[in-house]
Design an enzyme around this catalytic site. Sequence first.
Site, PDB file in Angstrom:
ATOM      1  N   ALA A 195     -21.022 -42.111   7.162  1.00 26.12           N
ATOM      2  CA  ALA A 195     -21.683 -42.117   8.467  1.00 26.12           C
ATOM      3  C   ALA A 195     -21.373 -43.399   9.238  1.00 26.12           C
ATOM      4  O   ALA A 195     -21.176 -43.389  10.457  1.00 26.12           O
ATOM      5  CB  ALA A 195     -23.188 -41.977   8.287  1.00 26.12           C
TER       6      ALA A 195
ATOM      7  N   TYR B 221     -18.651 -45.239   8.863  1.00 28.20           N
ATOM      8  CA  TYR B 221     -17.259 -45.139   9.293  1.00 28.20           C
ATOM      9  C   TYR B 221     -17.183 -44.300  10.572  1.00 28.20           C
ATOM     10  O   TYR B 221     -16.535 -44.691  11.556  1.00 28.20           O
ATOM     11  CB  TYR B 221     -16.411 -44.495   8.189  1.00 28.20           C
TER      12      TYR B 221
ATOM     13  N   SER C 237      18.888 -40.069  -6.129  1.00 23.75           N
ATOM     14  CA  SER C 237      18.150 -39.203  -7.054  1.00 23.75           C
ATOM     15  C   SER C 237      18.144 -39.888  -8.415  1.00 23.75           C
ATOM     16  O   SER C 237      18.665 -40.995  -8.552  1.00 23.75           O
ATOM     17  CB  SER C 237      18.783 -37.827  -7.114  1.00 23.75           C
TER      18      SER C 237
ATOM     19  N   GLU D 279       6.299 -45.687 -14.271  1.00 22.35           N
ATOM     20  CA  GLU D 279       5.310 -44.976 -13.447  1.00 22.35           C
ATOM     21  C   GLU D 279       5.383 -43.491 -13.747  1.00 22.35           C
ATOM     22  O   GLU D 279       6.423 -42.990 -14.160  1.00 22.35           O
ATOM     23  CB  GLU D 279       5.653 -45.102 -11.952  1.00 22.35           C
TER      24      GLU D 279
ATOM     25  N   LYS E  41       5.996 -39.683 -12.772  1.00 21.52           N
ATOM     26  CA  LYS E  41       6.868 -39.073 -11.772  1.00 21.52           C
ATOM     27  C   LYS E  41       6.054 -38.033 -11.023  1.00 21.52           C
ATOM     28  O   LYS E  41       5.723 -36.976 -11.559  1.00 21.52           O
ATOM     29  CB  LYS E  41       8.073 -38.428 -12.446  1.00 21.52           C
TER      30      LYS E  41
ATOM     31  N   ARG F   1      13.695 -36.958   2.458  1.00 23.89           N
ATOM     32  CA  ARG F   1      14.897 -37.426   1.781  1.00 23.89           C
ATOM     33  C   ARG F   1      16.137 -36.667   2.258  1.00 23.89           C
ATOM     34  O   ARG F   1      17.205 -37.244   2.403  1.00 23.89           O
ATOM     35  CB  ARG F   1      14.714 -37.234   0.277  1.00 23.89           C
TER      36      ARG F   1
ATOM     37  N   LYS G 274      12.301 -47.871 -14.629  1.00 26.13           N
ATOM     38  CA  LYS G 274      13.280 -48.595 -13.821  1.00 26.13           C
ATOM     39  C   LYS G 274      13.413 -50.014 -14.352  1.00 26.13           C
ATOM     40  O   LYS G 274      12.390 -50.669 -14.616  1.00 26.13           O
ATOM     41  CB  LYS G 274      12.811 -48.689 -12.362  1.00 26.13           C
TER      42      LYS G 274
ATOM     43  N   CYS H 229     -17.267  -0.747 -18.248  1.00 31.21           N
ATOM     44  CA  CYS H 229     -17.413   0.468 -19.041  1.00 31.21           C
ATOM     45  C   CYS H 229     -18.893   0.817 -19.021  1.00 31.21           C
ATOM     46  O   CYS H 229     -19.733  -0.037 -19.254  1.00 31.21           O
ATOM     47  CB  CYS H 229     -16.939   0.191 -20.468  1.00 31.21           C
TER      48      CYS H 229
ATOM     49  N   CYS I  77     -20.683   2.005 -26.717  1.00 33.56           N
ATOM     50  CA  CYS I  77     -19.249   1.669 -26.707  1.00 33.56           C
ATOM     51  C   CYS I  77     -18.952   0.735 -27.878  1.00 33.56           C
ATOM     52  O   CYS I  77     -19.576  -0.320 -28.009  1.00 33.56           O
ATOM     53  CB  CYS I  77     -18.856   1.018 -25.384  1.00 33.56           C
TER      54      CYS I  77
END
Length: 677
Positions: free
Chosen positions: A33, A35, A81, A116, A118, A139, A293, A429, A435
Site C-alpha cells: 500500500a 509503494y 552458446s 550457477e 542454468k 540472442r 565458467k 460408478c 462394486c
Amino acid sequence: MKAIEQQIAALREQLQKHNYAYYVLDEPTVPDAEYDRLFHELKQLEEQHPELVTPDSPTQRVGAPLIGGFTPVEHAVPMLSLDNAFSADDLVAFCRRVAERLDKEGVREAQAFCCEPKLDGIAVTLRYEQGALVQAATRGDGTAGENITANVRTIPSVPLRLQGSGFPPVLEVRGEIYMPRGGFQRLNEQALAAGEKTYMNPRNAASGSLRQIDPAVTAKRPLEFCCYGYGEIDGALLPDSHFDRLRLFHQWGFRINPEMQRITGTEALQAYYDDIAAKRDALPYDIDGVVFKVDAVSLQERLGMVSRAPRWATAYKFPAQEELTVLERIDFQIGRTGAVTPVARLQPVLVGGVMVSNATLHNMDEIARLDLHEGDTVIIHRAGDVIPKVLRAVPERRPSNARKVPLPDHCPVCDAPIERLEGEVIARCTGGVTCGAQRLEALKHFVSRKAMDIDGVGEKLLETLIEKQWVMQFSDLYRLTFDQLMALDRMGEKSAQNTIDALAKSKQTTLPRFLFALGIREVGETTARNLALHFGHLDALMRASEEALIAVTDVGPIMAKHIRQFFEQEHNVDEIRSLIGQGIQWPAIEVPSVDAQPLVGETWVVTGKLETATRDEVKADLQALGAKVVGSVSAQTTCLIAGPGAGSKLTKAESLGIPVLDEAGWLARRQALLGAN
Ligand code: IVH
C-alpha cells in the site's frame, strides 16, 4: 519549480529502492500500500508537470504498442552458446581440457569456477548508457537478435536506471528472462478459465510473453530477469573475477542467482551439480542444468572459443524430464468413492532416470483438453518424485488408426452405470458398495495406518477375502475366524493369529480415526479430527444438520452435504452400529480445551510481514495449538501463512497446491480453533 523537481527525484529514488528490495533482493521494505501511495503521488506530479517525465521514471514501464514488429539489433559482442556435459566423465574431460590449455599458457595453479544454475528461459542482453536502459535484445543467431526494449522495460526486476556508483558508461548486462513456476501456473489457469490457449511450459510462456506487440500485455506477465554475464563494457575497469563482476551487477540493481558459488576442484564441481540436482524440484523456477565458467576473466580471454562456444565454460545438463513415447491404451480405474480415473498405459520409457509405463489422466476433461487418442505419440513429463504426467500429444505423429476413447457407460468392474453429474468433472460408478473396485478401495482405506491401522491386512488378502465373499463390508472383517484364515492359501498359523490379534487390537481406536476410516466423501484426516472435536459424540455428529456441519472448522457446504448424505443412508448407519456391536470403541472426547491441540500432526510455515503479531508470536500460537512450525515449504507442509512481501515460499506453496492463509485468514482460523475448544 525546483522544489517539484526535487520532490519528483526523491519519489523516484524511493520507488527504485523499494522496487530493488522487492524484486531483486526478495526482501520487501514497505507494505504494498505504501509503494502504491508513492507511485500514485509521483504519477500525479508527472501529470501536472509532463515536461519533467523521463523515460527511466518508474511510471514509464509500459509504453505504446509496437508498430511494425520487432526490429533487428546487431550485438556489439556476439552472444555465445555453451558446450554441454552430460556425465561426470564429461565434466572431468572439460576440466582436463581447461587445465591442459592453461598449462600450455604457463598457468599451472588450479582454477576457480563460477557456478550457477542454468535457467530455462530466454537469453537477453540489456544495454545501459550512462546508467539508463537504452536497449534490450534477444540472442537471435548470436550475431543479431530482435529489439524487445519496450517489452523488457515492463519487467520489474530489470532496472530502468542503474543504482549506486562506479558503473561503466557503457554496460551490456546479459542474462535470462524466465517465468517462475507459480506465475506460469496462475497464467495458464487464467487462460483456461478465459477459454484461451495455454502455454506448454514456463519457457514457452516467457518467450510468448516477450513476443507481444503490446507491452501492456507483457507487463501483466510474471516475468523475471536474472543476470549471469555481460557483453560490451566501456569506460571503466571491472574486477578480473566473473563472480565479483556479477556481485557488482547485483549492487547496481540486478538479480543474481542465490545459488551462485565460486568453486575449485572437479570433485567439488560435481558435488555442486549433485546438490543443485537435488534441489531442482524445490526451486521456484525451471532449470535444465548448471553452468561452470572459469572465474578469471583474463584466463577466459586466453582460453578463447571454438565454433561460437567458449572453451572456458560448459553447461552440465540434467537428465531430460520430458520424453516421447506411445500411448498404447487408456484404462479406467475405479476409486473408493466410485470416481472413474482414466489411466494412460504407455510404451515404457526412461524419463529423468526412471522407467515410466503409466500416467494418470485425471478425468475426461483432461483427455479432451489434450485431445488424446490411443496410438498417439505423447510427451511425458516427470519432475523428481512427482507422478509422471502426459503433457500433450504430438499431432504430426498421429497414426491413421488412432482411436478416440469415450467415457465408458458401464463400470469395467461391476457393470453398474457410470454417471457424470451436470457441472461435475468427475464421472462415478453408481455401483456403490456393490462394486468390487469400490469395495476393495474402501476396505484398503479402512485398514490403512491412519484409519483403523490393522496390521497385516493388505491389498492381496483383502482381494481374496472379497473374492470368497467373506468380507463384503467393514464389519465382516471382525467376524473372520482363525480357522477361516487358516484355510487360505499361503496363510500360516502365525500370520493367521497375527491377523486376528491385529483386528482385535484395532477395536480400541479414537473417534477421529473411526470417522476417517468410514471413508465419507471429502472427509480427510483433518476434517475427521475437526468433526470429532466439534461434536464430541458420534451420535451428535450423525444427527447434525448441514448448517450445524458448516459451523465446523474447514467444513464447507459441499463437504457438509456429503457428510449429511452419508449418515442419511440406512446401510451406513447399520454398518456403524454393527462395527460398534463388534466392540469398536474409543475414549470419550474431553470437553476440548486449549490443550486439545487441534493442529497436532500438521506442519505450518509462516512468511512475509504480519501486522497484528510478529512471526514469532504466530509461531508460538501455532505450536500451542499442536502444530509443528518449520522454516521452509515442502510437500509435507499443511499450510502457509503469508503476509505481504512473501517471496519464494509463497510461490512454492502455490506450485505445490498447499493452502495459503493471509493474516486475516489465519486470525479467523485461530479464532475458530480456540472457539471450537
Ligand atoms: S553463460 C558464453 N550462464 O544457456 C556463455 N548461460 O546454452 C554464455 N543460460 O544462451 C552463457 N543460464 O540462454 C550462462 N547461468 C547461465 C545460464 C545460461 C541459462 C542459457 C543462455 C545461453 C544458453 C547457452
